[in-house]
Design a protein around this motif. Structure first.
Motif, PDB file in Angstrom:
ATOM      1  N   ALA A 109      64.213  54.135 -10.794  1.00 26.81           N
ATOM      2  CA  ALA A 109      64.982  53.653 -10.113  1.00 26.81           C
ATOM      3  C   ALA A 109      64.290  55.252  -8.641  1.00 26.81           C
ATOM      4  N   GLY A 110      62.722  54.668  -8.311  1.00 26.95           N
ATOM      5  CA  GLY A 110      62.318  55.704  -7.625  1.00 26.95           C
ATOM      6  C   GLY A 110      61.544  56.739  -7.341  1.00 26.95           C
ATOM      7  N   GLY A 111      62.148  57.027  -9.640  1.00 24.14           N
ATOM      8  CA  GLY A 111      61.540  58.097  -9.309  1.00 24.14           C
ATOM      9  C   GLY A 111      60.202  58.278 -10.271  1.00 24.14           C
ATOM     10  N   PRO A 112      60.105  59.549 -10.423  1.00 24.79           N
ATOM     11  CA  PRO A 112      58.922  59.841 -11.878  1.00 24.79           C
ATOM     12  C   PRO A 112      59.501  59.283 -13.067  1.00 24.79           C
ATOM     13  N   SER A 120      56.655  53.858 -21.248  1.00 25.40           N
ATOM     14  CA  SER A 120      56.670  54.052 -19.849  1.00 25.40           C
ATOM     15  C   SER A 120      58.327  54.493 -20.463  1.00 25.40           C
ATOM     16  N   SER A 121      58.936  55.884 -19.591  1.00 25.45           N
ATOM     17  CA  SER A 121      60.150  56.168 -19.184  1.00 25.45           C
ATOM     18  C   SER A 121      60.217  55.183 -18.273  1.00 25.45           C
ATOM     19  N   VAL A 122      61.645  54.718 -17.672  1.00 25.54           N
ATOM     20  CA  VAL A 122      62.266  54.031 -17.049  1.00 25.54           C
ATOM     21  C   VAL A 122      63.640  54.483 -16.801  1.00 25.54           C
ATOM     22  N   GLN A 123      64.439  54.250 -16.296  1.00 26.30           N
ATOM     23  CA  GLN A 123      65.136  54.430 -15.615  1.00 26.30           C
ATOM     24  C   GLN A 123      65.946  53.183 -14.610  1.00 26.30           C
ATOM     25  N   ALA A 161      47.339  57.894 -20.064  1.00 24.70           N
ATOM     26  CA  ALA A 161      48.480  59.100 -19.828  1.00 24.70           C
ATOM     27  C   ALA A 161      48.337  58.850 -18.298  1.00 24.70           C
ATOM     28  N   ALA A 162      49.885  58.653 -17.751  1.00 29.13           N
ATOM     29  CA  ALA A 162      49.898  59.185 -16.211  1.00 29.13           C
ATOM     30  C   ALA A 162      51.356  59.535 -16.226  1.00 29.13           C
ATOM     31  N   ILE A 163      51.022  60.202 -15.075  1.00 26.17           N
ATOM     32  CA  ILE A 163      53.193  61.091 -14.392  1.00 26.17           C
ATOM     33  C   ILE A 163      52.488  60.190 -13.554  1.00 26.17           C
ATOM     34  N   GLN A 164      53.595  59.715 -13.000  1.00 26.08           N
ATOM     35  CA  GLN A 164      53.339  59.219 -11.590  1.00 26.08           C
ATOM     36  C   GLN A 164      55.035  59.027 -10.495  1.00 26.08           C
ATOM     37  N   THR A 165      54.373  58.946  -9.493  1.00 24.50           N
ATOM     38  CA  THR A 165      55.825  59.329  -8.523  1.00 24.50           C
ATOM     39  C   THR A 165      56.926  58.623  -8.239  1.00 24.50           C
ATOM     40  N   ASP A 166      56.572  56.784  -9.174  1.00 22.60           N
ATOM     41  CA  ASP A 166      57.190  56.326  -8.878  1.00 22.60           C
ATOM     42  C   ASP A 166      56.344  55.027 -10.036  1.00 22.60           C
ATOM     43  N   TYR A 167      57.204  54.278 -11.097  1.00 19.48           N
ATOM     44  CA  TYR A 167      56.793  52.526 -11.628  1.00 19.48           C
ATOM     45  C   TYR A 167      57.458  52.172 -11.200  1.00 19.48           C
ATOM     46  N   ILE A 168      56.242  51.442 -10.311  1.00 18.77           N
ATOM     47  CA  ILE A 168      56.460  50.017 -10.021  1.00 18.77           C
ATOM     48  C   ILE A 168      55.575  49.004 -10.468  1.00 18.77           C
ATOM     49  N   TRP A 169      56.941  47.239 -10.889  1.00 16.10           N
ATOM     50  CA  TRP A 169      55.721  46.523 -11.309  1.00 16.10           C
ATOM     51  C   TRP A 169      56.357  45.437 -10.811  1.00 16.10           C
ATOM     52  N   ARG A 170      55.137  44.720 -10.106  1.00 12.09           N
ATOM     53  CA  ARG A 170      55.526  43.367  -9.961  1.00 12.09           C
ATOM     54  C   ARG A 170      55.926  44.022  -8.379  1.00 12.09           C
TER      55      ARG A 170
END
Length: 178
Positions: free
Chosen positions: A44-47, A68-71, A29-38
């Motif tokens: 959208a630069g958010g958590p 994961s949550s995405v936006q 499990a993770a809470i991250q400041t930004d989900y960056i993939w490749r």
């Protein structure tokens, strides 16, 4: 249909291996400041909040899911979803001392935005800390190649990597994990 086939094949592999191997279950499990993939933000630069579960056998077979949550806000159909859900299966083994292989298949799904769904078959090698991997996009999805090097350094490990996501993006990483 691909997800159903993937799940059934994975369950068959896990079931077959239960007669000769132990199965382990793990989660993350993770809470991250930004989900960056490749190299691209998926939030959208958010958590983002993410997590997953894996089943693996001593023989090297594994199956898992991760979400994961995405936006997104790029004006495409994927803007209608707030969730990414991945299902994968594969086989990982040591070929020799300090040489390993990982091969598998992954389905990326976006509930509510099925036009954005795609699949990849992947293979990766790690040779004395030097890694190379290739993910072949299925049915016109882009391919991805990455190379990197990792070494133990004190209580953690240092890594450097470069990736090229065909006609989409490049990413570069320097990291230290502990």
């Amino acid at each position: 249909m691909n997800k159903l086939k993937l799940t059934l094949i994975g369950l068959a592999l896990v079931f077959a291996s239960t007669f000769t191997n132990a199965i382990s279950v793990s989660g993350n499990a993770a809470i991250q400041t930004d989900y960056i993939w490749r190299g691209m933000t998926q939030s959208a630069g958010g958590p983002a909040v993410a997590g997953g579960f894996d089943l693996s056998t001593d023989s090297g077979f594994y199956i898992g899911t991760w979400g994961s949550s995405v936006q997104f806000s790029d004006g495409t159909a994927v803007d209608t979803t707030e969730l990414e859900l991945d299902v994968y299966l594969g086989y990982s083994t040591d070929i020799a001392d300090n040489i390993s292989l990982d091969v598998g298949y992954i389905t990326y799904t976006y509930p509510g935005a099925t036009d954005a769904n795609f699949d990849e078959a992947y293979i990766g090698f790690d040779i004395y800390g030097f890694g190379i991997s290739y993910a072949a996009g299925i049915d016109g999805a882009a391919d991805y190649v990455s190379v990197g090097y990792g070494i133990d350094a004190g209580p953690g490990s240092f890594s450097i990597a470069y990736g090229d996501y065909e006609d989409t993006s490049n990413d570069f990483l320097i990291g230290y994990d502990w």
